[in-house]
Design an enzyme around this catalytic site. Structure first.
Site, mmCIF file in Angstrom:
data_model
loop_
_atom_site.group_PDB
_atom_site.id
_atom_site.type_symbol
_atom_site.label_atom_id
_atom_site.label_comp_id
_atom_site.label_asym_id
_atom_site.label_seq_id
_atom_site.Cartn_x
_atom_site.Cartn_y
_atom_site.Cartn_z
ATOM 1 N N ASP A 15 0.861 -1.188 0.000
ATOM 2 C CA ASP A 15 0.000 0.000 0.000
ATOM 3 C C ASP A 15 0.894 1.234 0.000
ATOM 4 O O ASP A 15 1.470 1.592 1.031
ATOM 5 C CB ASP A 15 -0.900 0.020 1.244
ATOM 6 C CG ASP A 15 -1.983 -1.061 1.199
ATOM 7 O OD1 ASP A 15 -1.781 -2.088 0.517
ATOM 8 O OD2 ASP A 15 -3.026 -0.890 1.859
ATOM 9 N N LYS A 40 -10.292 0.446 -2.448
ATOM 10 C CA LYS A 40 -10.229 0.186 -1.011
ATOM 11 C C LYS A 40 -10.486 1.457 -0.216
ATOM 12 O O LYS A 40 -9.605 2.312 -0.118
ATOM 13 C CB LYS A 40 -8.847 -0.388 -0.651
ATOM 14 C CG LYS A 40 -8.653 -0.610 0.853
ATOM 15 C CD LYS A 40 -7.294 -1.227 1.160
ATOM 16 C CE LYS A 40 -6.994 -1.184 2.653
ATOM 17 N NZ LYS A 40 -5.633 -1.678 2.963
ATOM 18 N N LYS A 64 -6.828 3.391 -3.278
ATOM 19 C CA LYS A 64 -7.256 3.368 -1.878
ATOM 20 C C LYS A 64 -7.444 4.799 -1.414
ATOM 21 O O LYS A 64 -6.684 5.685 -1.789
ATOM 22 C CB LYS A 64 -6.158 2.649 -1.076
ATOM 23 C CG LYS A 64 -6.327 2.646 0.428
ATOM 24 C CD LYS A 64 -5.225 1.790 1.096
ATOM 25 C CE LYS A 64 -5.180 1.996 2.589
ATOM 26 N NZ LYS A 64 -4.076 1.246 3.235
#
Lengths: 319, 483
Positions: A156, A255, A219
């Site tokens: 991430d 996400k 995300k």
């Protein structure tokens, strides 16, 4: 050189050539009307999910959770208990599936790896100078390699928001490309930090920029900035992945992370996915929740559905 | 992975209905003189909900006389502050009983509970709250220092927003010191009768609000009644025209809110995703039973493909069915007559050569239903581009320049509303100056607010309802008031 086959097919090969071509493209995307986008998200939040649909909507999010701990005081002990929870969220009910992944800082990846061996639960690591991203590209890549070497399945990363605000889109593009290259086949989630981007137009542009550069997931947030994930922001990102797949044939996941605490919240996100990007995204491979306390509320609501009664919070493990 | 929503029915057990309703005259329910009654049917189940009295000429006479008496003896003498208190009380009761009213509206009208719960009933309460505030401030409304009430208002309302249209009529009339005789549409009388009970609950002086149920003949008797000082009508242009004729030469004040064929104009720099929502909200809101519906979509040719693809995808997610299911987006068509009209116009559209498309959507077996429908390849000459369909049927046309958009948008005998979608602020103003429509929405559609005036140009009627402007319809001002 900068063009990947799917972008070239979609005629998007040239847009990534420079800051100015990226600017022309990103600023040429249709705008987002703030009032109407928020109204749409609010309307979808009124969907009433009952009976079988509710059961589905309480079970699926468990498998979509990236169970997360990202604190300065995280220890191997903390990570070990979180991993135990991830493998078996509800010790008294083996029917409850494990979560999708455990998300930690790079130095705790090896511990998470060890604890999750054989469970199918993925190890996700934040990287690239999380949460601010204020390091050189070399350090970002090194940070990523560290995580990968320690056994991370997913990375991430954060984008450089300062570069975004001054229009150095090509720099962000290059950084994502470099990190993706380091990741190879591993899943790369690109954190936009939508709370700092502030406008929905920026969220849409950043979404496209990350997808053009090769993100597997986009995300919302690090969880360190307020507001974190919101329904309208996620709506705009879901529209972006939907349109990107239409244009290029490549599907990108979404996400939302941070601030999603209740089963009710999770159900609202699932409705949003269902009616925006569509059912293809209703899968842990394409939609994740970055959350920690959400899991226990899902378990509690799930148990209530099965037994008709609420058990107190003490009946669910705190990890 | 499929995520099918299970039925989420709104419970109805807290809505008690009598088997039969009388007329509301002088604060009480009374039987009609000749005892005639008709059935009110739920359009989603075809079940009879209740029997409703049909008011004849004598009943209308009695209602008007009662309203006159209440006007002379009580209401016209009451200070604005006191009238306002009654209206505030009614507004509060409506808010308190919102759920019951929403369920009853959806049962009787066929509209989705989501709309009656989230749009209709909150707006009804808001309207009463808004005009309650004006009741003691009329000298400051910019209509002269002593605006005076008119007397008895005869009001005839349609079936598409039964209680909301009642609020639009009753709230300003009462705030301005008039008494009313109101006739609801024959297919949707029940919330008006529930409103009568609310008047009783609020202890509104008897005769200030009178409700006579019935069909077209009852309405005609009311608006032509010599004891009526003011006629307010919302409904079809055809009926509106005959009302205008019947009151010509009398000193009755008239407001007419009639049909529409609104243009919803999408420029190529529009926020496309939100514009698609606006198109859907413009034409499929309330099954398209909306006088200000955005039934003519005008899309700039350069984004035509994108907009249409987005619209079709979005239409595929619309949920048509049981109005009392909380997840329903499109409910039942209000009556078999209206369904027949929509079918007929859609056949005309096909016969004229336009391409018809609807998403695959299962319709319930009982009740009156029509799928969300879009016609492409429509030209200005087609009937479906000119005539009001009053159903979930959208006609799509294209344009190339802003001038052409204006020309096409204004090329209609109607002029009630219009929508403009663009991210360019200057273009919004440029368009709004040129669109001949009472309401122009920018980057939204079908948004209503009690503080905003609403009304039409030409065949869409005259007069304004809502806002400060709405007061003028119920007041004698300036020279009329002898100032």
């Amino acid at each position: 050189m900068t063009s990947t086959p799917c972008l070239a097919r979609a005629g998007l090969g040239e847009v990534t050539a420079s800051d100015s071509s990226l600017r022309r493209f990103l600023h040429g995307l249709p705008g987002v009307d703030e009032v109407a986008a928020e109204a749409r998200a609010a309307m979808l939040a009124t969907r009433s999910i009952k009976a079988d649909a509710k059961q589905f909507a309480l079970e699926l999010p468990i498998r979509m959770i990236d169970l997360t701990t990202l604190e300065g005081r995280d220890t191997t002990g903390k990570v070990a208990t979180l991993c135990a929870k991830a493998r078996q969220p509800e010790p008294s009910d083996p029917d409850v599936p494990p979560v999708a992944a455990v998300c930690v800082y790079p130095d705790l990846v090896s511990e998470a790896r060890r604890c999750l061996e054989g469970s199918g639960v993925k190890v996700a690591s934040v990287a690239t100078g999380f949460p601010s991203g204020r390091t050189s590209l070399a350090v970002k890549v090194h940070d990523t390699m560290d995580a990968i070497d320690a056994g991370a399945d997913e990375v991430d990363m954060v984008i450089d928001r300062a570069a975004f605000f001054v229009g150095r889109y090509r720099q962000i593009f290059d950084e994502i490309r470099a990190v993706k290259q380091a990741c190879g086949q591993l899943h790369l989630k690109v954190i936009l930090e939508t709370g700092e981007l502030a406008t929905y137009d920026n969220v849409r542009r950043a979404s496209w920029l990350a997808m053009l550069a090769g993100a597997d997931f986009i995300k919302t947030s690090t969880g360190k900035v307020s507001p974190a994930a919101t329904l309208p922001v996620t709506l705009v990102m879901l529209e972006a992945v939907r349109d990107f797949r239409d244009a290029t044939g490549r599907q990108v996941g979404v996400k939302p992370a941070g601030g999603i605490r209740t089963a009710k919240d999770a159900i609202r996100y699932l409705v949003l996915v269902n009616e925006t990007a569509g059912p293809d995204w209703l899968d842990p491979a394409w939609f994740r929740f970055g959350a920690s306390s959400l899991l226990n509320d899902l378990l509690m609501q799930r148990q209530r559905m099965h037994t008709g009664r609420y058990a107190g919070p003490d009946y669910f493990t705190v990890d | 992975m499929r995520f099918d929503y299970a039925p989420a029915p709104q419970p109805t057990d807290f809505v008690d209905l009598d088997a039969s309703y009388g007329l509301f005259v002088g604060g009480e329910f009374v039987d009609p003189v000749d005892g005639r009654r008709f059935k009110s049917v739920s359009p989603s189940s075809e079940q009879v909900l209740a029997e409703v009295a049909e008011a004849g000429a004598e009943d209308v006479d009695r209602a008007v006389a009662t309203a006159r008496q209440a006007y002379d003896a009580v209401w016209s003498k009451l200070p604005g502050l006191e009238r306002g208190k009654y209206l505030f009380r009614i507004a509060r009761i409506i808010a308190e009983r919102a759920r019951e009213l929403a369920v009853l509206e959806s049962l009787d009208n066929g509209k989705p509970i989501r709309e009656s719960r989230d749009v209709d009933i909150p707006l009804v309460a808001a309207h009463f709250f808004y005009y309650a505030g004006w009741a003691d401030k009329l000298p400051h409304a910019g209509l002269g220092t002593h605006p005076r009430s008119l007397g008895v208002a005869g009001q005839v309302i349609p079936w598409n927003f039964p209680l909301l249209m009642l609020a639009w009529k009753v709230a300003p009339a009462l705030a301005c010191g008039n008494t009313v005789v109101l006739k609801p549409a024959e297919t949707t009388s029940l919330t008006a009768l529930r409103f009568a009970e609310i008047c009783q609950q609020a202890e509104l002086p008897p005769g200030v609000v009178n409700i006579v149920t019935g069909a077209g003949e009852t309405g005609r008797t009311l608006v032509t009644h010599p004891g009526v000082n003011k006629v307010a009508f919302t409904g079809s242009t055809e009926v509106g025209r005959s009302i205008a004729q019947s009151v010509a030469g009398t000193d009755k004040k008239v407001t007419l809110e009639l049909g529409g064929k609104a243009a919803n104009v999408i420029f190529d720099d529009a926020p496309i995703d939100q514009a698609v929502e606006g198109i859907v909200n413009g034409i499929f809101f309330n099954q398209g039973h909306v006088c200000c519906a955005g039934s003519r979509l005008l899309v700039q040719e350069s984004v035509y493909e994108d907009v249409l693809a987005g619209l079709k995808r979005r239409m595929g997610t619309l949920r048509v069915g049981d109005p009392l299911d909380k997840n329903t987006d499109i409910g039942a068509i209000n009556s078999p007559q209206q369904l027949e009209k929509i079918r007929l116009m859609s056949e005309v559209g096909e016969a004229e050569g336009a391409r018809r498309w609807s998403p695959a959507c299962p319709l319930p077996e009982r009740g009156y239903w029509f799928p969300p429908t879009v016609f492409t390849g429509v030209s200005q000459a087609h009937r479906i581009a000119r005539e009001e369909i009053f159903g979930p049927v959208l006609s799509v046309l294209t344009f190339r320049t802003p001038d052409e958009a204006i020309e096409k948008a204004n090329n209609t005998p109607y002029g009630l509303s219009a929508g403009v979608w663009t991210e360019k602020g200057s273009r919004i103003f440029w368009m709004a100056q040129r669109l001949r429509a009472g309401v122009v929405w920018a980057n939204t559609f079908n948004r209503l607010d009690p503080a905003s005036p609403f009304g039409g140009y030409r065949e869409s009627g005259y007069g304004r309802e809502g806002g400060r402007h709405g007061l003028t319809a119920y007041l004698r001002t300036g020279q009329e008031a002898g100032q």
